[in-house]
Design an enzyme around this catalytic site. Structure first.
Site, PDB file in Angstrom:
ATOM      1  N   ASP A  90      24.185 -51.616   0.172  1.00 16.38           N
ATOM      2  CA  ASP A  90      24.107 -50.447   0.071  1.00 16.38           C
ATOM      3  C   ASP A  90      22.508 -49.848   0.548  1.00 16.38           C
ATOM      4  O   ASP A  90      22.767 -48.394   0.256  1.00 16.38           O
ATOM      5  CB  ASP A  90      24.239 -49.683  -1.322  1.00 16.38           C
ATOM      6  CG  ASP A  90      25.843 -50.376  -2.320  1.00 16.38           C
ATOM      7  OD1 ASP A  90      26.883 -49.885  -0.893  1.00 16.38           O
ATOM      8  OD2 ASP A  90      26.469 -49.612  -3.331  1.00 16.38           O
ATOM      9  N   LYS A  93      23.881 -50.167   6.237  1.00 19.41           N
ATOM     10  CA  LYS A  93      24.248 -51.166   7.084  1.00 19.41           C
ATOM     11  C   LYS A  93      25.737 -51.196   7.337  1.00 19.41           C
ATOM     12  O   LYS A  93      24.840 -50.723   8.699  1.00 19.41           O
ATOM     13  CB  LYS A  93      23.907 -52.729   6.489  1.00 19.41           C
ATOM     14  CG  LYS A  93      22.995 -53.566   6.032  1.00 19.41           C
ATOM     15  CD  LYS A  93      23.494 -54.981   5.536  1.00 19.41           C
ATOM     16  CE  LYS A  93      24.227 -54.762   4.606  1.00 19.41           C
ATOM     17  NZ  LYS A  93      24.055 -54.327   2.837  1.00 19.41           N
ATOM     18  N   THR A  94      26.748 -51.077   7.169  1.00 18.89           N
ATOM     19  CA  THR A  94      27.434 -50.196   7.518  1.00 18.89           C
ATOM     20  C   THR A  94      27.610 -48.969   8.437  1.00 18.89           C
ATOM     21  O   THR A  94      28.113 -48.842   9.374  1.00 18.89           O
ATOM     22  CB  THR A  94      28.767 -50.184   6.367  1.00 18.89           C
ATOM     23  OG1 THR A  94      28.779 -51.939   5.937  1.00 18.89           O
ATOM     24  CG2 THR A  94      29.790 -49.836   7.010  1.00 18.89           C
ATOM     25  N   HIS A 138      25.625 -62.454   4.650  1.00 21.18           N
ATOM     26  CA  HIS A 138      23.939 -63.576   4.537  1.00 21.18           C
ATOM     27  C   HIS A 138      24.544 -65.241   4.926  1.00 21.18           C
ATOM     28  O   HIS A 138      24.059 -66.091   4.921  1.00 21.18           O
ATOM     29  CB  HIS A 138      22.968 -63.755   3.591  1.00 21.18           C
ATOM     30  CG  HIS A 138      22.506 -62.395   3.626  1.00 21.18           C
ATOM     31  ND1 HIS A 138      20.947 -61.955   3.034  1.00 21.18           N
ATOM     32  CD2 HIS A 138      22.483 -61.120   4.311  1.00 21.18           C
ATOM     33  CE1 HIS A 138      20.946 -60.459   3.071  1.00 21.18           C
ATOM     34  NE2 HIS A 138      22.007 -59.765   3.739  1.00 21.18           N
TER      35      HIS A 138
HETATM   36  P1  GDP Z   1      25.676 -51.510   3.325  1.00 17.83           P
HETATM   37  O1  GDP Z   1      26.414 -51.703   1.672  1.00 17.83           O
HETATM   38  O2  GDP Z   1      24.251 -51.721   3.534  1.00 17.83           O
HETATM   39  O3  GDP Z   1      27.048 -51.579   4.331  1.00 17.83           O
HETATM   40  O4  GDP Z   1      25.743 -50.149   2.670  1.00 17.83           O
HETATM   41  P2  GDP Z   1      26.938 -48.395   3.177  1.00 17.83           P
HETATM   42  O5  GDP Z   1      27.094 -48.402   4.869  1.00 17.83           O
HETATM   43  O6  GDP Z   1      28.395 -49.262   2.775  1.00 17.83           O
HETATM   44  O7  GDP Z   1      26.016 -47.572   2.539  1.00 17.83           O
HETATM   45  C1  GDP Z   1      26.244 -48.116   1.170  1.00 17.83           C
HETATM   46  C2  GDP Z   1      26.628 -45.911   0.847  1.00 17.83           C
HETATM   47  O8  GDP Z   1      24.851 -45.243   0.692  1.00 17.83           O
HETATM   48  C3  GDP Z   1      26.922 -45.051   0.879  1.00 17.83           C
HETATM   49  O9  GDP Z   1      27.533 -44.267   0.359  1.00 17.83           O
HETATM   50  C4  GDP Z   1      26.715 -44.263   1.987  1.00 17.83           C
HETATM   51  O10 GDP Z   1      28.396 -43.326   2.225  1.00 17.83           O
HETATM   52  C5  GDP Z   1      25.600 -44.223   1.901  1.00 17.83           C
HETATM   53  N1  GDP Z   1      24.642 -44.251   3.081  1.00 17.83           N
HETATM   54  C6  GDP Z   1      24.343 -45.005   4.129  1.00 17.83           C
HETATM   55  N2  GDP Z   1      23.197 -44.674   4.838  1.00 17.83           N
HETATM   56  C7  GDP Z   1      23.150 -42.844   4.614  1.00 17.83           C
HETATM   57  C8  GDP Z   1      22.179 -42.149   4.377  1.00 17.83           C
HETATM   58  O11 GDP Z   1      21.227 -42.193   5.695  1.00 17.83           O
HETATM   59  N3  GDP Z   1      21.433 -41.506   3.757  1.00 17.83           N
HETATM   60  C9  GDP Z   1      22.266 -40.955   2.516  1.00 17.83           C
HETATM   61  N4  GDP Z   1      21.920 -40.283   2.391  1.00 17.83           N
HETATM   62  N5  GDP Z   1      23.545 -42.289   2.278  1.00 17.83           N
HETATM   63  C10 GDP Z   1      23.513 -43.114   2.883  1.00 17.83           C
HETATM   64 MG    MG Z   2      28.952 -53.149   4.358  1.00 16.25          MG
END
Ligand code: GDP
Ligand code: MG
Length: 371
Positions: A90, A93-94, A138
């Protein structure tokens, strides 16, 4: 099979004569290095030292695969960096991968990045390219590393500015350090209330990721994947780091590639995403991947375009493998099908021996003894 001396067996297994003699002593037999062993005894010893036997045989059977060819300096050409984005769940990354995908300068044109193939290449304004691997997770990353596959040149460590260093952040740091891969920190979610990048930096310091402002050499870029801010600077830092690493490969040799992911597709058979690491993979190439063989029937990029070939650092989807390889398996182009079968059969036997432990089939000994 003929007899073999203790000395020769020791050479072929790459173990010390003394260790063989010691082992035979425990079996109640005194031997010296010039003594001859019959095949059964040799087999007994060989299985006892099983692990090493494999390695010697491997170097025979696998000799001359692409990885053995040493490139001279003038054959090496710059190649794009391969980047993996890692970080806590969260932290974005994606989102960051998606945002970076959109920085591609040619994606507006017909056939922008459309396919999900587990990896993609972004072309930046300068004409340079960066290859991003979709976060393999990972576990997959460790599996690849355990198989000795070094797939990534740079790790971009994503840390959410409002959350800071978390358990998977630490894990990612450990992976990067263990593989000796440089880290670029991307502090994400800078748009959020409560974003505290300084806190992130000091937390990173506790895990020996020392950024420039604290006297280290790790680069930091503040980004917002959501607002698409800081992305160009991130790409710039990646290219700078790549320059420091002086990443080069020889495109003019039989390809060696590593499997990123693969699946069995009902219509198309085995479909695998591979990252070419050296040489150029061509349609029609005969390949061996782990214990599988194949002939490259199609090469497709992330734009869904059919390619005739793929060079170093290019991630492509290939069709034409007989079985489904595992992530981290290395793909080698070989000169013909016989050669492919020889290597694949050998590997299948070696794997069977590894899994069944001590039970040797006799064939394996023969192949080891065969010169
Ligand atoms: P991952 O689990 O690392 O792949 O994270 P995700 O890309 O799925 O992002 C997790 C949550 O964080 C989602 O609800 C995204 O919309 C939110 N998010 C990601 N990047 C940002 C950002 O730069 N700003 C904000 N406010 N939210 C973000
Ligand atoms: Mg992800």
């Amino acid at each position: 099979p003929e007899n073999i001396t203790v000395q020769e067996l020791s050479n072929r297994m790459a173990v010390r004569v003394a260790d063989i003699i010691k082992f035979m002593m425990r079996q109640g037999q005194m031997m010296k290095q010039s003594d001859e062993l019959d095949a059964d005894t040799a087999e007994l010893i060989a299985t006892e030292f099983g692990h090493t036997v494999k390695r010697v045989a491997e170097s025979d059977v696998e000799e001359g695969l692409a990885g053995d060819i040493v490139d001279s300096d003038e054959n090496l050409e710059p190649r794009p960096p391969v980047v993996t984005i890692m970080g806590h769940v969260d932290h974005g990354k994606t989102s960051l991968l998606d945002a970076l995908r959109q920085t591609d300068v040619v994606s507006g044109e017909a056939g922008g990045i459309t396919q999900h193939i587990g990896a993609y290449q972004v072309r930046v304004a300068s004409g340079q390219r960066v290859t991003f691997l979709d976060t393999p997770g990972h576990a997959a990353f460790s599996a690849m590393r355990a198989r000795g596959a070094q797939v990534t040149d740079i790790v971009v460590l994503v840390v959410a500015a409002d959350d800071g260093v978390m358990p998977q952040t630490v894990e990612a740091i450990q992976h990067a350090k263990a593989s000796g891969v440089p880290i670029i920190v991307a502090i994400n979610k800078m748009d959020k209330q409560g974003a505290n990048p300084d806190k992130v930096l000091s937390e990173l310091t506790q895990h020996e990721v020392i950024v420039e402002q604290f006297g280290g050499d790790v680069q930091v870029v503040k980004v917002s994947a959501l607002k698409k801010e800081g992305l160009e600077e991130l790409v710039e830092q990646i290219l700078l780091q790549a320059e420091v690493l002086n990443l080069r490969a020889n495109p003019d040799r039989p390809a060696e590639a590593v499997v990123i992911e693969s699946k069995l597709d009902k219509g198309r058979g085995t479909v695998a995403t591979v990252l070419v690491q050296m040489g150029t993979l061509k349609r029609g190439d005969i390949v061996v991947v782990g214990a599988q063989i194949g002939r490259i029937r199609a090469i497709t990029n992330e734009r869904g375009q059919q390619l005739q070939n793929a060079g170093p650092s290019e991630p492509v989807e290939i069709m034409g493998l007989e079985g489904v390889p595992e992530p981290g398996n290395v793909l080698n182009v070989v000169e013909n099908e016989n050669r492919a079968r020889e290597v694949a059969d050998y590997r299948a036997r070696a794997k069977k021996q590894r899994t069944t432990g001590i039970k040797s089939t006799g064939t394996s000994l023969e192949s080891m003894m065969a010169k």
